[in-house]
Design an enzyme around this catalytic site. Structure first.
Site, PDB file in Angstrom:
ATOM      1  N   CYS A  63       0.839  -1.200   0.000  1.00 24.67           N
ATOM      2  CA  CYS A  63       0.000   0.000   0.000  1.00 24.67           C
ATOM      3  C   CYS A  63       0.872   1.247   0.000  1.00 24.67           C
ATOM      4  O   CYS A  63       2.096   1.172   0.065  1.00 24.67           O
ATOM      5  CB  CYS A  63      -0.930   0.023   1.209  1.00 24.67           C
ATOM      6  SG  CYS A  63      -0.056   0.272   2.767  1.00 24.67           S
ATOM      7  N   CYS A  86       3.305   1.751   2.822  1.00 18.35           N
ATOM      8  CA  CYS A  86       4.547   0.961   2.697  1.00 18.35           C
ATOM      9  C   CYS A  86       5.602   1.797   1.963  1.00 18.35           C
ATOM     10  O   CYS A  86       6.765   1.875   2.381  1.00 18.35           O
ATOM     11  CB  CYS A  86       4.306  -0.323   1.896  1.00 18.35           C
ATOM     12  SG  CYS A  86       3.160  -1.490   2.629  1.00 18.35           S
ATOM     13  N   ASP A  96       9.435  29.040 -30.691  1.00 21.23           N
ATOM     14  CA  ASP A  96      10.613  29.572 -31.358  1.00 21.23           C
ATOM     15  C   ASP A  96      10.320  29.476 -32.860  1.00 21.23           C
ATOM     16  O   ASP A  96       9.598  28.580 -33.297  1.00 21.23           O
ATOM     17  CB  ASP A  96      11.830  28.720 -30.987  1.00 21.23           C
ATOM     18  CG  ASP A  96      13.052  29.105 -31.788  1.00 21.23           C
ATOM     19  OD1 ASP A  96      13.356  30.302 -31.851  1.00 21.23           O
ATOM     20  OD2 ASP A  96      13.688  28.198 -32.361  1.00 21.23           O
ATOM     21  N   ASP A 130      14.215  24.380 -29.869  1.00 22.76           N
ATOM     22  CA  ASP A 130      15.064  23.271 -30.331  1.00 22.76           C
ATOM     23  C   ASP A 130      15.849  22.592 -29.214  1.00 22.76           C
ATOM     24  O   ASP A 130      16.518  21.590 -29.443  1.00 22.76           O
ATOM     25  CB  ASP A 130      16.005  23.724 -31.452  1.00 22.76           C
ATOM     26  CG  ASP A 130      17.026  24.758 -30.986  1.00 22.76           C
ATOM     27  OD1 ASP A 130      17.170  24.945 -29.757  1.00 22.76           O
ATOM     28  OD2 ASP A 130      17.676  25.378 -31.843  1.00 22.76           O
ATOM     29  N   ASP A 183      17.751  27.313 -27.169  1.00 24.26           N
ATOM     30  CA  ASP A 183      16.617  27.811 -26.393  1.00 24.26           C
ATOM     31  C   ASP A 183      16.579  27.288 -24.963  1.00 24.26           C
ATOM     32  O   ASP A 183      15.542  27.376 -24.301  1.00 24.26           O
ATOM     33  CB  ASP A 183      15.310  27.444 -27.099  1.00 24.26           C
ATOM     34  CG  ASP A 183      15.191  28.122 -28.448  1.00 24.26           C
ATOM     35  OD1 ASP A 183      15.490  29.322 -28.533  1.00 24.26           O
ATOM     36  OD2 ASP A 183      14.808  27.448 -29.417  1.00 24.26           O
TER      37      ASP A 183
END
Length: 723
Positions: free
Chosen positions: A15, A18, A421, A616, A620
């Site tokens: 669960c 845990c 861009d 790209d 950028d």
């Protein structure tokens, strides 16, 4: 500090609490930088300092916490999805046996059979009930008792504690009741165990399906390679191949590793990496990637990447890390899960006391308390976020979209503007000279001589276009010296024969250099690259980059989602506006240097916009980091170093649209999962406390609550990309 990241397969987690228990134990350990434990993936993602800790010590922390590590050579790098197939089989087998042994108890509950054969003051049927219930509760339920005991030793509780308490109380109360001549609940002890095992089976089956995309990715790689040595070919395991080896790949075979074509030509199906269905032509010097399919030609490749360096390995690693990361929304679920089990035990205790005070019926009070224990489901809370992220990132990987972390899905939820861009993103990134303008009395060849002499030393796309054009016309190169390049503006040098300064650059660069002359006039004609000699502009070039075929349609679709669209570029405004008009983009941010792009995005954010930025991924990088969600286009060559939160394996704008839609679908699914997980527990626990649910019905509801969350997440796989 030497940082290392490892991925460990953790066994024994049942669960969310845990996973939280392991996470806390790891983060408290000195030398561990960060740790995330994913309940759905059953994995721990750990960054640690190798100067202070060993990998074995990290594993020891988890083992010391009561859980175990599934050892495998691949685990540390990629995780292991083969265990997913074993878990459902084990759970199904245990459920079937537990169910078969519980059936007589269920039959006895309805028909109350007695034989009259008394053994130690109890009918033989009662003894059979005790034996059958004992086998189911203690043998087939041993995993719950074992883990509950381990946690109690450390003063902790989890879902196993609830199941263990519920079944043990039901069994031992029934044992006492049998000798006291009261009603027994042996069938509850057995059926609770059997039904929860059934739930575990469906849960492991569905979480295994959630990781299918990853499993398929891992299976894509070729196992064998054909190495060329002289005139001979040697078939060998891919693991034995080294960088620099020459491999022969025949039609219909998978390319074993990343490399460069050194012989032959062919078409290669790269859809398994990029999601692009059309084959890609490959000839000498072309890059090829491991796991892609060679279609129709025989090629020789020189291996450039092996092991973790290959694109496939980087993809697997990126998706693994995304699946292991947590979205911010999960913090709420984690906080609740951390206090959930103690709260449930407290509610069960209060339920018993209130019922006993009001009714005086010990039996009914105890059974209602047991119903509270077994209906509570922390699993659903723990699975709500990670399963959706697993399925979403898996589907993305299949389509050539890599989400680097779970946070990416949440970042997309409030996006208001998509910023692109221009060069290489909205356009093809291959500019060409469309027109040449010159000052009266200046020959165009003279302009080109100066331009190409400067352009040959620059890697800028516009310079490359100039060089390619001049080369095709056999324009001679001039001797130059003192060459320098000003990023985002242009290049400058001196001619060797007369020492005059020559410049190739944009209008802003010409202005900075004082080379006005015809520059402004030429800029009105659409020129964006100017040539200056001895302080004066003598000519200009109209260098245009064609828009991508899909760009206009994608922009229109993004607008239809209610998002604003903007374009950002270093080009002059005339050129940028021409592209904008063609694509239907009105918000144009032009003539900005690379380092000014991030500032422009920050300015938009200050105006209240939530920005998704597509670029790209190299020039950028600052903008990708600044944006609320950065999408790096065509990042297949070096995935690990990209700055964006999302990486596209191909330069296709349709993928940007898919990112937006898949992010929103996934986050919507996370919210649905959390709502139903909370709603189930908020409604189910009071119903059990009020006595409307007996333990068997409660166990059935609990068993299927977490399954419903996982099944909802799986809908992402087949869901259309619509919001």
């Amino acid at each position: 500090m030497n940082k290392k990241k490892i991925i460990l397969k953790v066994t024994g987690m049942h669960c969310a609490s845990c996973a939280l228990s392991n996470e806390k134990a790891l983060t408290k350990t000195e030398g561990i930088i960060s740790a995330t434990v994913n309940f759905a993936a059953q994995k721990a993602y750990v960054d640690y300092d190798t100067d202070r800790l060993t990998e074995e010590r990290v594993k020891k922390v988890i083992r010391g916490n009561g859980y175990d590590i599934a050892e495998d050579d691949q685990l540390a790098d990629y995780g292991d999805h083969r265990y997913a197939a074993k878990d459902p089989a084990t759970n199904l087998k245990e459920f079937v046996w537990a169910g078969v042994l519980s059936l007589p108890l269920l039959f006895q509950m309805f028909f109350k059979i007695e034989t009259g054969m008394i053994f130690f003051s109890l009918d033989i049927i009662v003894w059979i009930n005790i034996v059958l219930a004992g086998i189911v509760a203690f043998y087939f339920g041993r995993r719950f008792h074992k883990m509950a005991f381990r946690q109690i030793k450390r003063f902790r509780v989890n879902m196993d504690t609830l199941v263990s308490l519920g079944t043990l109380i039901a069994f031992f109360y029934s044992l006492w009741a049998a000798f006291a001549g009261k009603e027994t609940y042996f069938e509850s002890a057995a059926l609770i165990t059997a039904l929860i095992l059934l739930g575990k089976y469906f849960e492991s089956l569905s979480t295994g399906r959630a990781g299918e995309a990853m499993a398929k990715l891992m299976e894509l790689g070729a196992k064998k390679a054909r190495r060329v040595v002289g005139n001979n070919e040697q078939e060998m395991d891919v693991d034995e191949i080294k960088i620099g080896d020459i491999l022969l790949v025949k039609p219909g075979e998978k390319i074993p590793l990343d490399g460069e074509v050194v012989g032959g030509e062919s078409n290669v199906d790269e859809s398994m990496l990029t999601g692009e269905s059309l084959p890609v032509e490959k000839d000498i010097s072309a890059k090829v990637y491991g796991a892609t399919l060679n279609q129709d030609g025989v090629i020789k490749i020189k291996v450039t990447k092996t092991g973790e360096g290959t694109v496939l390995s980087q993809i697997v690693k990126t998706v693994e890390e995304a699946q292991g990361s947590k979205a911010p929304i999960q913090k709420l679920a984690d906080q609740v899960a951390g206090i959930f089990v103690p709260m449930v035990i407290g509610i069960a205790g209060v339920t018993f006391l209130v019922w006993y005070v009001l009714s005086g019926n010990f039996s009914a009070s105890l059974i209602n308390a047991v119903a509270v224990l077994v209906i509570a489901c922390p699993c659903a809370l723990g699975l709500a976020t990670p399963t959706a992220i697993m399925v979403g990132s898996g589907r993305g990987a299949r389509e050539g979209i890599l989400f680097k972390n779970g946070e990416s899905f949440e970042r997309a939820k409030n996006i208001t503007m998509a910023v692109f861009d221009k060069t290489g993103t909205l356009t093809k990134g291959k500019p060409e000279i469309k027109n040449i303008f010159s000052e009266p009395g200046t020959d165009t060849d003279r302009i080109l001589e100066i331009a190409v002499s400067l352009a040959r030393n620059s890697e800028h796309p516009l310079s490359r276009a100039v060089f390619k054009y001049a080369e095709s016309r056999n324009i001679p190169l001039l001797e130059i010296r003192n060459f320098s390049e000003v990023r985002g503006k242009g290049v400058v040098a001196n001619l060797s024969f007369d020492e005059k300064e020559i410049i190739l650059g944009n209008a802003k660069f010409m202005s900075d250099k004082g080379a006005f002359s015809l520059g402004h006039q030429m800029s009105k004609s659409g020129a964006n690259l100017f040539v200056a000699y001895d302080g004066k502009v003598i000519g200009a070039l109209d260098v245009a980059d064609e828009a991508r075929e899909e760009a206009e349609e994608v922009i229109e679709k993004i607008k239809s989602l209610g998002l604003k669209v903007a374009m950002i570029t270093g080009d002059n405004r005339k050129t940028a506006e021409a592209v904008g008009r063609q694509l239907g983009i009105e918000n144009i941010i032009a003539e900005v240097l690379p380092d000014e792009k991030a500032a422009a995005i920050k300015k938009l954010q200050a105006q209240g916009e939530k920005i998704i930025f597509a670029g790209d991924g190299i020039n950028d990088a600052p903008s990708l980091v600044q944006a609320d969600l950065g999408i790096a286009m065509g990042g297949g060559a070096d995935i690990a170093k990209e700055a964006g939160q999302v990486i596209l394996m191909q330069n296709n704008l349709n993928k940007v649209l898919e990112v937006i839609k898949l992010s929103k679908i996934t986050f919507k699914t996370i919210k649905q999962n959390l709502f139903w997980a909370f709603f189930y527990n908020i409604v189910a626990i009071p119903l059990a406390a009020l006595g409307f649910l007996n333990p068997t019905i409660a166990a059935t509801a609990m068993a299927f609550s977490s399954v419903s969350v996982v099944m909802n997440s799986l809908r992402i796989i087949k869901k259309n990309n619509s919001t």
